[in-house]
Design a protein around this motif. Structure first.
Motif, PDB file in Angstrom:
ATOM      1  N   LYS A  66     -15.456   7.008   5.732  1.00 59.72           N
ATOM      2  CA  LYS A  66     -14.359   6.435   4.937  1.00 59.72           C
ATOM      3  C   LYS A  66     -14.427   4.916   5.033  1.00 59.72           C
ATOM      4  N   ASP A 125      -9.898   4.346   1.236  1.00 60.14           N
ATOM      5  CA  ASP A 125      -8.478   4.228   1.585  1.00 60.14           C
ATOM      6  C   ASP A 125      -7.885   2.964   0.954  1.00 60.14           C
ATOM      7  N   HIS A 131      -4.334   2.246   1.410  1.00 56.55           N
ATOM      8  CA  HIS A 131      -3.191   1.804   2.223  1.00 56.55           C
ATOM      9  C   HIS A 131      -1.962   1.432   1.387  1.00 56.55           C
ATOM     10  N   GLU A 155      -7.485   7.540  -1.037  1.00 56.28           N
ATOM     11  CA  GLU A 155      -6.329   7.744  -0.151  1.00 56.28           C
ATOM     12  C   GLU A 155      -5.231   6.717  -0.405  1.00 56.28           C
ATOM     13  N   ASP A 156      -4.008   7.197  -0.463  1.00 55.69           N
ATOM     14  CA  ASP A 156      -2.813   6.343  -0.526  1.00 55.69           C
ATOM     15  C   ASP A 156      -2.929   5.198  -1.521  1.00 55.69           C
ATOM     16  N   GLU A 172      -0.329  10.530   5.810  1.00 55.97           N
ATOM     17  CA  GLU A 172      -0.387  10.096   7.210  1.00 55.97           C
ATOM     18  C   GLU A 172       0.924   9.478   7.689  1.00 55.97           C
ATOM     19  N   HIS A 185      -5.433  12.913   9.543  1.00 54.76           N
ATOM     20  CA  HIS A 185      -5.449  11.492   9.911  1.00 54.76           C
ATOM     21  C   HIS A 185      -5.437  11.384  11.427  1.00 54.76           C
TER      22      HIS A 185
HETATM   23 MG   LIG Z   1      -5.179   5.959   5.642  1.00 55.71          MG
END
Ligand SMILES: [Mg+2]
Length: 276
Positions: A49, A95, A97, A121-122, A147, A197
């Motif tokens: 990742k 990711d 965030h 992700e996110d 997460e 996570h």
């Molecule tokens: Mg993350």
């Protein structure tokens, strides 16, 4: 008996681990691809990742969550460089965030569809389920969330509204091993895999692995500490080997703290527990 047995038995002897990768030149696609190749070839991972909320040099405003077209192209160039370099040797997730607006997240996710990433992700902030659902449903890029969501109740709407393609509970934070199992069971009703996570020590990492062995829909457990040379020394037993954790048959988690290593890395003012 081993912890996985207390959770109902195991679906697999080994749980796959993905390696969270970092490079100082995080905005340089070639540097990212070099690091991806190093982690695959030298460290033996087949799942990686990388962060995608990295500066591109094209930003006009750091607060409004909007992605300009050149920013999206820069992110696509990072994804392209990494995925082309590792090819079929590794799955690669990215990711964000919780950084982008709903509209920007949709444009980014659709732009990345051609690379068939493991997951994105996110991409949007975590509070608004309606936006999350719209982003997930607009794209074939798999969206991972979870997460920073607590307990099964916290994850329920994400799953029930099919606002997530892969759920990412954090085992210590979400309420422990049994709670993670409960979330995995709910996710399974929606055919959603679980990518745990994990930014924790070898002890909690092994606890996540026991859960990962005990649930049918486990995808992988995160490893976030490859820059810490002493991480594995915190316990006496090997934990991650060849990109996977073999679930121990010893009682409990099957790991023993190495108290000398623990003592070497305590925060000032912390003390080891009194064995008496
Ligand atoms: Mg993350």
């Amino acid at each position: 008996m081993p912890a996985y047995q207390l959770l109902g038995g195991k679906y697999r002897d080994e749980v796959r681990v993905y390696c969270d990768c970092h490079t100082e030149a995080e905005a340089d696609p070639i540097a990212c691809a070099d690091e991806a190749e190093r982690v695959v070839e030298e460290l033996g991972y087949d799942a990686l990742k990388f962060d995608l909320d990295v500066p591109s040099g094209h930003e006009k405003d750091r607060a409004n969550r909007h992605l300009r077209a050149p920013e999206i192209e820069h992110k696509a160039s990072i994804v392209e460089a990494i995925t082309e370099r590792v090819g079929s040797r590794a799955d690669v997730a990215f990711d964000c965030h919780w950084t982008f607006s709903g509209g920007s997240a949709k444009r980014l996710a659709k732009r990345l569809e051609e690379y068939d990433v493991w997951w994105l992700e996110d991409p949007v902030p975590p509070e608004n389920h309606d936006v999350q659902r719209e982003v997930t449903r607009c794209t074939s890029t798999p969206i991972t969330v979870g997460e920073n969501v607590y307990r099964t109740h916290g994850q329920r709407r994400l799953l029930e509204e099919q606002a997530v393609d892969i759920i990412a509970p954090d085992m210590p934070k979400v309420g422990g091993m049994r709670e993670t199992r409960k979330i995995a069971d709910l996710a399974d009703l929606y055919y959603v895999p679980v990518a745990m996570h994990n930014v924790a020590s070898p002890v909690a990492t092994m606890a996540s692995a026991h859960v990962g062995a005990a649930i049918s829909n486990a995808l992988a457990v995160e490893y976030h500490s490859y820059e810490l040379g002493w991480w594995a020394d915190l316990v006496e037993e090997p934990v991650i080997e060849d990109g996977a954790i073999e679930v121990p048959e010893k009682p409990g988690l099957g790991v023993t703290l190495d108290l000398d290593t623990v003592a070497d890395h305590m925060v000032e003012g912390e003390e080891l527990f009194d064995e008496a």
